[in-house]
Motif scaffolding. Sequence first.
Motif, PDB file in Angstrom:
ATOM      1  N   GLN A   1     -29.048  25.866  17.233  1.00 22.43           N
ATOM      2  CA  GLN A   1     -29.649  24.697  17.027  1.00 22.43           C
ATOM      3  C   GLN A   1     -30.777  25.021  15.957  1.00 22.43           C
ATOM      4  O   GLN A   1     -31.020  23.772  15.231  1.00 22.43           O
TER       5      GLN A   1
ATOM      6  N   GLU B   1     -20.076  24.319  26.187  1.00 22.17           N
ATOM      7  CA  GLU B   1     -21.578  23.772  25.990  1.00 22.17           C
ATOM      8  C   GLU B   1     -21.923  24.041  24.348  1.00 22.17           C
ATOM      9  O   GLU B   1     -22.575  23.234  23.621  1.00 22.17           O
TER      10      GLU B   1
ATOM     11  N   ARG C   1     -22.942  20.931  21.984  1.00 22.83           N
ATOM     12  CA  ARG C   1     -24.412  20.777  21.249  1.00 22.83           C
ATOM     13  C   ARG C   1     -23.956  20.838  19.720  1.00 22.83           C
ATOM     14  O   ARG C   1     -24.869  20.311  18.784  1.00 22.83           O
TER      15      ARG C   1
END
Length: 210
Positions: A43, A68, A72
Amino acid sequence: MKLLVVDDHPLFRDGLAALLRQANPDTQVFQASDSEAGMEMAQATGDLDAVFVDLMMPGLAGEAAVKEFARRRPELPVIVLSSSENPSDVKRVLNAGALGYIPKSASPQTVLSALQLVLTGNIYVPPLLARAVDAAAVEQNSAAPVPLPALTERQIEVLKQVRDGHSNKEISNRLGIAEKTVKAHVAAIFKALNVVNRTQAANAARDLQI
């Protein structure tokens, strides 16, 4: 190039990072010991090119971790590393969205070749396991072809370009979208059509008269 290695074994992480840097001195390799730390790093590092994820780690791991990462960072290619050479494990993580599956017994050259293959929009599975995955896909889809509604209009546009033999960079230029977006569309197309490479996707497009 920027890569992320997520594995709970420091020696393996360091060894893979050294291999990747040796192959390309300009490569930056980030490391994380578990999926949560890896996702936070992904991220925070927006221009990552790919992430290597260990199949079996404490906490979030396996196909759940792949899903996941895909949720994301859908444009980020995920390559699974594993000591398992079980075809069912290969199929599970590919269905979860991984673009590569590399046994930890693979040679350094195999790892580098697999990375390059994934970065060009293809899916990598070990040769000995590829036949098992292909056979399962053929059996699963022998009754009927994938219906067109499984693909969005943009994915159909990208599939047409793949059918015509264009690379991700060429598709990016032709459709006016980012190359990482093209990679994400190609991964979604492979999953929808249940294929593992661009040749199979092109053949499926012709079968569907796209």
